[in-house]
Enzyme design. Structure first.
Site, PDB file in Angstrom:
ATOM      1  CE1 TYR A  44      -3.896  -2.072   5.195  1.00 36.61           C
ATOM      2  CE2 TYR A  44      -2.991   0.090   4.661  1.00 36.61           C
ATOM      3  CZ  TYR A  44      -3.542  -1.111   4.261  1.00 36.61           C
ATOM      4  OH  TYR A  44      -3.724  -1.368   2.924  1.00 36.61           O
TER       5      TYR A  44
ATOM      6  CB  SER B  69      -0.890   0.000   1.245  1.00 38.73           C
ATOM      7  OG  SER B  69      -1.542   1.247   1.414  1.00 38.73           O
TER       8      SER B  69
END
Length: 229
Positions: A137, A124
């Site tokens: 995350y 990501s």
């Protein structure tokens, strides 16, 4: 994951799809197989090493070998410092990082033996920057980047390619829960197609959308106090 699996299946690849929900998996596989594709559903929790081992064994038993593995499992869950809870961090770190490592542990020997293969990690753009409430995350994706980078160097002379894909925001059930603004939000089909093309081209690292990536890179040049503000 589903959109990507469909692109491979429609393009003639034999595909194993892994997820925890058996009914959903079997329904998807049935629909794709009826359209002429070859899709093999395997119920698997990637945070369980035994599940992972069985999934890889079943795939090899079914298709003979594995040419490509896409490490796509991932979750996101906000956890702010005022309510810091390690168990909540685990809920994110286990599938995002250890789920990938469990698969790598089993797939790397298989590919080394064949002197051929392609490992793809779906990371990501969040791996490049920290944001309030999303430490787990971002940390999980940053760690995945480093693992893949190291493996890419080590496996280069063994005929194994390693790709790191870093998307921004894509419309999925995961991002639909977000209550904050998502700049450059991309529709699912467009995002999946970009990832698919990057995999076929065996991109070393693929960051998109570019405007968001450039903004993140630019932010690294700003003094820390101003960046935090």
């Amino acid at each position: 994951g589903l959109a990507l699996a469909k692109l491979f299946a429609y393009d003639g690849y034999s595909v194993s799809i892994l997820a925890r929900r058996k009914d959903r998996l079997e329904k998807i596989a049935k629909e794709l197989n009826e359209s002429g594709s070859t899709v093999f559903p395997i119920t698997c929790d990637v945070t369980d090493p035994n599940d992972v081992q069985q999934a890889i064994k079943q795939t090899v038993d079914r298709f003979g070998h594995i040419d490509l593995v896409v490490l796509n499992a991932g979750v996101s869950q906000s956890n702010f410092a005022s309510e810091f809870d390690v168990s909540t961090q685990d809920d994110v770190l286990k599938p995002n990082l250890y789920g990938a490592l469990y698969i790598l542990e089993k797939i790397i020997p298989h590919m080394i033996e064949r002197q051929k293969g392609h490992i793809v990690g779906i990371s990501s753009l969040a791996s490049y920057i920290s944001a309030p409430g999303s430490a787990a995350y971002s940390a999980s994706k940053a760690a995945l980047n480093h693992y893949l980078s190291s493996l890419r160097i080590e496996l280069n002379d063994k005929g194994i390619d390693v790709s790191t894909i870093c998307p921004g925001f894509i419309k999925t059930p995961l991002t639909s829960r977000n209550t904050y603004s998502m700049p450059f939000l991309m529709d699912l089909d467009t995002g999946a197609k970009k990832i698919y093309n990057a995999i076929l081209k065996k991109k070393t690292v693929y960051n998109f959308p570019k405007p968001l990536f450039w903004l993140i890179q630019l932010s690294s040049l700003i003094p820390i106090r101003l960046r935090d503000w």
